[in-house]
Scaffold this motif. Structure first.
Motif, PDB file in Angstrom:
ATOM      1  N   SER A   5       0.844  -1.297   0.161  1.00 22.24           N
ATOM      2  CA  SER A   5      -0.100   0.054  -0.164  1.00 22.24           C
ATOM      3  C   SER A   5       0.956   1.330  -0.196  1.00 22.24           C
ATOM      4  O   SER A   5       1.925   1.084   0.958  1.00 22.24           O
ATOM      5  N   ALA A   6       0.486   2.213  -0.725  1.00 22.60           N
ATOM      6  CA  ALA A   6       1.432   3.437  -1.016  1.00 22.60           C
ATOM      7  C   ALA A   6       0.455   4.439  -1.196  1.00 22.60           C
ATOM      8  O   ALA A   6      -0.583   4.462  -1.655  1.00 22.60           O
ATOM      9  N   LEU A   7       0.898   5.554  -0.687  1.00 18.82           N
ATOM     10  CA  LEU A   7       0.389   6.996  -0.839  1.00 18.82           C
ATOM     11  C   LEU A   7       1.495   8.067  -0.987  1.00 18.82           C
ATOM     12  O   LEU A   7       1.929   8.291   0.091  1.00 18.82           O
ATOM     13  N   SER A   8       1.368   8.822  -2.072  1.00 21.68           N
ATOM     14  CA  SER A   8       2.374   9.970  -2.462  1.00 21.68           C
ATOM     15  C   SER A   8       1.936  11.022  -2.904  1.00 21.68           C
ATOM     16  O   SER A   8       1.138  10.732  -3.939  1.00 21.68           O
ATOM     17  N   GLY A   9       2.123  12.113  -2.402  1.00 20.57           N
ATOM     18  CA  GLY A   9       1.850  13.382  -3.130  1.00 20.57           C
ATOM     19  C   GLY A   9       1.832  14.581  -2.355  1.00 20.57           C
ATOM     20  O   GLY A   9       2.829  14.841  -1.855  1.00 20.57           O
ATOM     21  N   TYR A  10       0.872  15.491  -2.248  1.00 15.61           N
ATOM     22  CA  TYR A  10       0.884  16.873  -1.624  1.00 15.61           C
ATOM     23  C   TYR A  10      -0.021  16.875  -0.642  1.00 15.61           C
ATOM     24  O   TYR A  10      -1.139  16.616  -0.906  1.00 15.61           O
ATOM     25  N   VAL A  65       5.040  17.740   0.930  1.00 13.66           N
ATOM     26  CA  VAL A  65       5.437  16.640   0.048  1.00 13.66           C
ATOM     27  C   VAL A  65       5.574  15.372   0.926  1.00 13.66           C
ATOM     28  O   VAL A  65       6.302  15.510   1.863  1.00 13.66           O
ATOM     29  N   PHE A  66       5.011  14.278   0.605  1.00 11.94           N
ATOM     30  CA  PHE A  66       4.998  13.282   1.500  1.00 11.94           C
ATOM     31  C   PHE A  66       4.979  11.969   0.501  1.00 11.94           C
ATOM     32  O   PHE A  66       4.343  12.134  -0.498  1.00 11.94           O
ATOM     33  N   SER A  67       5.556  10.963   1.171  1.00 12.40           N
ATOM     34  CA  SER A  67       5.371   9.724   0.720  1.00 12.40           C
ATOM     35  C   SER A  67       5.402   8.475   1.766  1.00 12.40           C
ATOM     36  O   SER A  67       6.213   8.597   2.583  1.00 12.40           O
ATOM     37  N   VAL A  68       4.459   7.711   1.638  1.00 15.84           N
ATOM     38  CA  VAL A  68       4.380   6.587   2.741  1.00 15.84           C
ATOM     39  C   VAL A  68       3.887   5.393   2.139  1.00 15.84           C
ATOM     40  O   VAL A  68       3.003   5.136   1.198  1.00 15.84           O
ATOM     41  N   VAL A  69       5.032   4.477   2.153  1.00 20.59           N
ATOM     42  CA  VAL A  69       4.811   3.259   1.600  1.00 20.59           C
ATOM     43  C   VAL A  69       5.005   1.882   2.532  1.00 20.59           C
ATOM     44  O   VAL A  69       5.830   1.863   3.197  1.00 20.59           O
ATOM     45  N   PHE A  70       4.105   0.940   2.341  1.00 21.55           N
ATOM     46  CA  PHE A  70       3.839  -0.257   3.130  1.00 21.55           C
ATOM     47  C   PHE A  70       4.058  -1.483   2.363  1.00 21.55           C
ATOM     48  O   PHE A  70       3.616  -1.598   1.274  1.00 21.55           O
ATOM     49  N   ASN A  71       5.003  -2.190   2.540  1.00 25.14           N
ATOM     50  CA  ASN A  71       5.395  -3.678   1.861  1.00 25.14           C
ATOM     51  C   ASN A  71       5.329  -4.706   3.112  1.00 25.14           C
ATOM     52  O   ASN A  71       5.727  -4.351   4.204  1.00 25.14           O
ATOM     53  N   GLY A  72       4.492  -5.772   2.983  1.00 29.58           N
ATOM     54  CA  GLY A  72       4.799  -7.159   3.646  1.00 29.58           C
ATOM     55  C   GLY A  72       3.832  -7.215   4.796  1.00 29.58           C
ATOM     56  O   GLY A  72       4.093  -8.119   5.557  1.00 29.58           O
ATOM     57  N   PHE A  73       2.864  -6.498   4.775  1.00 31.96           N
ATOM     58  CA  PHE A  73       1.786  -6.693   6.029  1.00 31.96           C
ATOM     59  C   PHE A  73       0.829  -7.808   5.543  1.00 31.96           C
ATOM     60  O   PHE A  73       0.854  -8.078   4.343  1.00 31.96           O
ATOM     61  N   LEU A  74       0.466  -8.362   6.510  1.00 35.58           N
ATOM     62  CA  LEU A  74      -0.453  -9.480   6.410  1.00 35.58           C
ATOM     63  C   LEU A  74      -1.799  -9.317   6.382  1.00 35.58           C
ATOM     64  O   LEU A  74      -2.832 -10.238   6.221  1.00 35.58           O
ATOM     65  N   SER A  75      -2.284  -8.253   7.132  1.00 34.00           N
ATOM     66  CA  SER A  75      -3.894  -7.894   7.120  1.00 34.00           C
ATOM     67  C   SER A  75      -4.317  -7.104   5.961  1.00 34.00           C
ATOM     68  O   SER A  75      -3.692  -7.149   5.073  1.00 34.00           O
ATOM     69  N   ALA A  76      -5.677  -6.867   6.177  1.00 35.41           N
ATOM     70  CA  ALA A  76      -6.266  -6.073   5.047  1.00 35.41           C
ATOM     71  C   ALA A  76      -5.299  -4.841   4.876  1.00 35.41           C
ATOM     72  O   ALA A  76      -4.675  -4.478   5.588  1.00 35.41           O
ATOM     73  N   PRO A  77      -5.131  -4.079   3.713  1.00 36.37           N
ATOM     74  CA  PRO A  77      -4.503  -3.022   3.482  1.00 36.37           C
ATOM     75  C   PRO A  77      -4.583  -1.847   4.739  1.00 36.37           C
ATOM     76  O   PRO A  77      -5.862  -1.505   4.826  1.00 36.37           O
ATOM     77  N   PRO A  78      -3.660  -1.534   5.481  1.00 34.27           N
ATOM     78  CA  PRO A  78      -3.786  -0.437   6.363  1.00 34.27           C
ATOM     79  C   PRO A  78      -3.717   0.993   5.673  1.00 34.27           C
ATOM     80  O   PRO A  78      -2.944   1.695   6.075  1.00 34.27           O
ATOM     81  N   ASN A 110     -14.383 -10.405  -3.740  1.00 37.57           N
ATOM     82  CA  ASN A 110     -15.380 -11.163  -4.421  1.00 37.57           C
ATOM     83  C   ASN A 110     -14.828 -12.465  -4.429  1.00 37.57           C
ATOM     84  O   ASN A 110     -14.042 -12.960  -5.098  1.00 37.57           O
ATOM     85  N   PRO A 111     -15.513 -13.371  -3.425  1.00 35.87           N
ATOM     86  CA  PRO A 111     -14.960 -14.912  -3.241  1.00 35.87           C
ATOM     87  C   PRO A 111     -15.068 -15.495  -4.629  1.00 35.87           C
ATOM     88  O   PRO A 111     -14.366 -16.660  -4.360  1.00 35.87           O
ATOM     89  N   SER A 112     -15.651 -15.412  -5.637  1.00 30.62           N
ATOM     90  CA  SER A 112     -15.927 -16.059  -6.687  1.00 30.62           C
ATOM     91  C   SER A 112     -14.685 -15.787  -7.529  1.00 30.62           C
ATOM     92  O   SER A 112     -14.586 -16.520  -8.671  1.00 30.62           O
ATOM     93  N   THR A 113     -13.777 -14.837  -7.232  1.00 31.84           N
ATOM     94  CA  THR A 113     -12.759 -14.665  -8.114  1.00 31.84           C
ATOM     95  C   THR A 113     -11.455 -14.956  -7.608  1.00 31.84           C
ATOM     96  O   THR A 113     -11.293 -14.520  -6.137  1.00 31.84           O
ATOM     97  N   PRO A 114     -10.374 -15.240  -8.135  1.00 30.08           N
ATOM     98  CA  PRO A 114      -9.136 -15.539  -7.481  1.00 30.08           C
ATOM     99  C   PRO A 114      -8.346 -14.538  -6.616  1.00 30.08           C
ATOM    100  O   PRO A 114      -8.011 -14.696  -5.709  1.00 30.08           O
ATOM    101  N   PRO A 115      -8.317 -13.198  -7.492  1.00 29.99           N
ATOM    102  CA  PRO A 115      -7.806 -12.159  -7.030  1.00 29.99           C
ATOM    103  C   PRO A 115      -8.685 -11.755  -5.522  1.00 29.99           C
ATOM    104  O   PRO A 115      -9.838 -11.694  -5.759  1.00 29.99           O
ATOM    105  N   ASP A 116      -7.806 -11.227  -4.700  1.00 29.44           N
ATOM    106  CA  ASP A 116      -8.499 -10.705  -3.623  1.00 29.44           C
ATOM    107  C   ASP A 116      -8.505  -9.041  -3.903  1.00 29.44           C
ATOM    108  O   ASP A 116      -7.619  -8.223  -3.764  1.00 29.44           O
ATOM    109  N   GLU A 117      -9.899  -8.581  -4.422  1.00 30.93           N
ATOM    110  CA  GLU A 117     -10.220  -7.208  -4.653  1.00 30.93           C
ATOM    111  C   GLU A 117      -9.779  -6.425  -3.725  1.00 30.93           C
ATOM    112  O   GLU A 117      -9.616  -5.048  -3.722  1.00 30.93           O
ATOM    113  N   ALA A 118     -10.012  -6.799  -2.130  1.00 28.02           N
ATOM    114  CA  ALA A 118      -9.581  -5.746  -1.316  1.00 28.02           C
ATOM    115  C   ALA A 118      -7.938  -5.132  -1.154  1.00 28.02           C
ATOM    116  O   ALA A 118      -7.870  -4.313  -0.516  1.00 28.02           O
ATOM    117  N   MET A 119      -7.377  -5.837  -1.849  1.00 33.73           N
ATOM    118  CA  MET A 119      -6.044  -5.493  -2.006  1.00 33.73           C
ATOM    119  C   MET A 119      -5.568  -4.673  -3.153  1.00 33.73           C
ATOM    120  O   MET A 119      -4.343  -4.103  -3.354  1.00 33.73           O
TER     121      MET A 119
END
Length: 520
Positions: free
Chosen positions: A436-441, A451-464, A502-511
């Motif tokens: 999950s990333a958020l960068s801008g003004y 100006v800011f940039s905040v980037v998260f990698n490797g969390f196991l929860s729903a995107p924070p 959507n549990p009927s599709t392989p990708p996790d749309e929440a991500m």
């Protein structure tokens, strides 16, 4: 008396600096607290806050740690495209011929030549067909041939996951393609699903009409009070789109997107149907490179790049990013490939002071998990581009926090509502599994732009994402009151940010980006 005045002045200077130092210290403490969220334990967290007016770094946490940026990569791609192609750049799709016209007969082949326009709708191909009919051509004594040679024949970029291949956000890239909607999701087809009578198959149809995919209908019409369970998914590596599950009686028409395996064939099919609808006959269809001596009969030009930035960045459109990368390669280096286009991107970034040796991009959209860059680089880019002549157009194309209009708020329209950040944060989002990333003004309470940039990698929860929103809210309040503390106890934004899977599709749309699931 003179000495007394001088003494008073000397005391006043350090006293004036104390509030600013206290404010910055409070900001650092608050951001440390926000980023100590337990969901980030064991994850990689990078954050940078810059004040362009003073060139000071107000906050940093692992600023040079290279992380997967997801769609924050589109910041690099869009800036490079503006630099290399210019804000007035347009894609062109033409119809050409080499043979002579005798009355209503064209003696020779008709060529449909593309340059990668990701905004080309079926209506655009119909207008091209209108131009051919207006020229008096009724018979083509030859074939209708698609020319996609402006780009190479690689449709998918390095590092794209196989599980994404059937879905529209990972559609193949081609110099000839079709978008089924005004989000301009090129290389995909909309599948319309309508209920019929209970227990009977649903009605399905592609939009636009095309034989580029085969729709296999396995879905049924359910009872009125039943829960819809609908899956529209192209079988991996094929042109078969499987529609399964069911929709309740009376629930109205539903639409789902699917990528097509061959965008060039798709475009050719849509164009040849448009010709046939106007009574223009031809011998067959195929693919070929347009001869140099061919003359132009009709041409469609896309919106200029400065306008294309809006759907591209607001909705985080992957296809636009990849088409622009290949267009840069073709225009600047004569080769419409990822390798050439990314080479142009690196050159343009270097000219802006972004060292190419310190990041890696293998695509333009950020869909690849091989991409890697540091928050410090994202923040630096955001800072330096403020002096570019196209900056205001580019900044306006970034999602705006809490703005309800879809083409204003974009992927941030459901975030940071009713907070200090609403209307004050213009930033690019980025989301994929574990990223999950958020960068801008952000415009602060005192009118200062940070100006800011905040980037998260490797969390196991729903995107924070709420943690990133809390950072942005806190920055928006910077300078307010004694310490600019957020209005609630933990600085979180209470507006909804999550996307349901959507549990009927392989990708996790929440991500994913909310725009990819059409939930924002």
């Amino acid at each position: 008396m003179v000495l007394l005045v001088g003494f008073t002045v000397l005391l006043a200077v350090p006293g004036a600096a104390a509030p600013a130092a206290s404010t910055h210290s409070s900001l650092r403490a608050d951001l440390d607290r926000i980023l100590s969220d337990p969901r980030l334990e064991g994850a990689s967290v990078g954050a940078v806050v810059r004040d362009p007016a003073t060139e000071r770094i107000l906050y940093r946490r692992s600023p040079h740690r290279r992380l997967i940026p997801a769609s924050n990569a589109k910041l690099f791609t869009s800036v490079a495209a503006l630099e290399a192609l210019g804000p007035d750049f347009r894609f062109r799709t033409g119809v050409l011929a080499t043979g002579r016209q005798r009355g209503g007969v064209l003696l020779g082949d008709l060529y449909l030549r593309g340059t990668g326009d990701p905004t080309m709708l079926a209506s655009g191909y119909r207008r091209l067909a209108d131009r051919i009919a207006d020229a008096g051509i009724r018979v083509v004594r030859g074939n209708v041939l698609a020319d996609d040679s402006h780009f190479d024949d690689r449709g998918l970029a390095n590092g794209w996951m196989a599980v994404d291949e059937p879905y529209y956000y990972a559609a193949p890239v081609s110099a000839l393609t079709v978008a089924p909607n005004t989000d301009y999701d090129s290389g995909s087809v909309a599948v319309r699903v309508r209920p019929t009578r209970r227990g009977q198959p649903v009605r399905v149809s592609p939009q636009p009409e095309t034989d580029a995919v085969e729709i296999v209908n396995r879905a049924r019409t359910l009872a009125p009070d039943a829960t819809a369970r609908l899956s529209v998914r192209r079988a991996h590596g094929t042109g078969r789109v499987i529609v399964s599950g069911g929709v309740p009686v009376g629930s109205g028409t539903r639409r789902a997107l699917s990528s097509v395996p061959d965008p060039t064939a798709y475009a050719l099919d849509v164009f040849r149907r448009a010709l046939a609808e106007r009574g223009i006959t031809f011998e067959g269809v195929g693919e070929a490179v347009t001869p140099e001596r061919a003359r132009l009969l009709a041409e469609h030009r896309s919106m200029p790049l400065r306008r294309l930035l809006v759907p591209f960045l607001k909705l985080s459109n992957n296809g636009h990013a990849e088409a622009l990368v290949k267009a840069m390669g073709r225009v600047v280096r004569g080769e419409g490939s990822w390798q050439a286009g990314l080479g142009v991107l690196r050159t343009r970034m270097a000219a802006l002071g972004i060292e190419p040796a310190n990041y890696r991009l293998v695509d333009g959209s950020g869909l690849s998990t091989l991409d890697s860059m540091a928050p410090a680089q994202l923040a630096e880019l955001l800072d330096v581009v403020r002096e570019r002549p196209w900056f205001e157009d580019w900044k306006r194309a970034l999602p705006l926090a809490g703005a309800p209009d879809r083409m204003t708020g974009g992927t941030l329209r459901g975030r940071m509502r009713d907070t200090s950040a609403e209307g004050n944060v213009s930033a690019k989002t980025g989301s994929m599994t574990g990223v999950s990333a958020l960068s801008g003004y952000v415009r602060t309470s005192t009118g200062r732009q940070l100006v800011f940039s905040v980037v998260f990698n490797g969390f196991l929860s729903a995107p924070p994402r709420d943690v990133q929103d809390a950072v942005a809210v806190r920055l928006a309040r910077h300078g307010a009151g004694a310490d600019g503390a957020a209005p609630n106890s933990d600085g979180r934004d209470s507006s909804p940010t999550e996307v349901a899977d959507n549990p009927s599709t392989p990708p996790d749309e929440a991500m994913f980006e909310c725009s990819w699931s059409k939930s924002c």
